[in-house]
Enzyme design. Sequence first.
Site, short mmCIF file in Angstrom:
data_model
loop_
_atom_site.label_atom_id
_atom_site.label_comp_id
_atom_site.label_asym_id
_atom_site.label_seq_id
_atom_site.Cartn_x
_atom_site.Cartn_y
_atom_site.Cartn_z
N ASP A 83 7.67 -10.10 -3.59
CA ASP A 83 8.39 -9.30 -2.62
C ASP A 83 10.01 -9.30 -2.98
O ASP A 83 10.69 -10.23 -3.64
CB ASP A 83 8.40 -10.28 -1.22
CG ASP A 83 8.85 -9.56 -0.07
OD1 ASP A 83 8.96 -8.19 -0.05
OD2 ASP A 83 9.32 -10.08 0.78
N LEU A 124 8.86 -3.99 4.93
CA LEU A 124 10.24 -3.70 4.59
C LEU A 124 10.25 -3.32 3.04
O LEU A 124 11.36 -2.64 2.62
CB LEU A 124 11.17 -4.80 5.08
CG LEU A 124 11.14 -4.62 6.52
CD1 LEU A 124 12.11 -5.74 6.91
CD2 LEU A 124 11.64 -3.53 7.43
N GLY A 125 9.58 -4.09 2.37
CA GLY A 125 9.92 -3.87 0.66
C GLY A 125 8.84 -3.31 -0.05
O GLY A 125 9.05 -2.20 -0.62
N CYS A 173 2.49 -4.52 3.63
CA CYS A 173 2.72 -5.74 3.11
C CYS A 173 3.08 -6.88 4.42
O CYS A 173 2.81 -6.23 5.43
CB CYS A 173 3.84 -5.59 2.05
SG CYS A 173 5.37 -4.94 2.91
N ALA A 187 5.86 -7.81 5.71
CA ALA A 187 7.01 -7.58 6.80
C ALA A 187 7.02 -6.04 6.93
O ALA A 187 7.44 -5.37 7.99
CB ALA A 187 8.20 -7.97 6.57
#
Length: 107
Positions: free
Chosen positions: A18, A49-50, A45, A47
């Site tokens: 991550d 966000l990445g 994934c 969250a």
Amino acid sequence: EGRVQALGIHVHDMNFPDGEAPPASLIARWLDLCFSSDCTIAVHCVAGLGRAPLLVAIALMESGMPWEETVDLIRRKRRGAINRVQLKYVQEYKPTRKKGGGGCLLM
């Protein structure tokens, strides 16, 4: 996972740390999946966000979208997506596939 596969859904596990950029071998697998199939692909994934947005960004850029538009679109859909390390990666990413023969549809 067996119940999911029984419904005709194929799970492709593509892990990478991550907050980092994915290794070249994972990108190759991801792009093979994106550009060799007419099926719908869902990405997630932990969250959201990445890692997932970064893979989507790579596919969009491979489809011909400039990096600035790619990041803007993803961040409009998922506020807070793509951290500084990943943004630098996106800015420096050079598409490796020939245009055509696949593409992305965003909903």
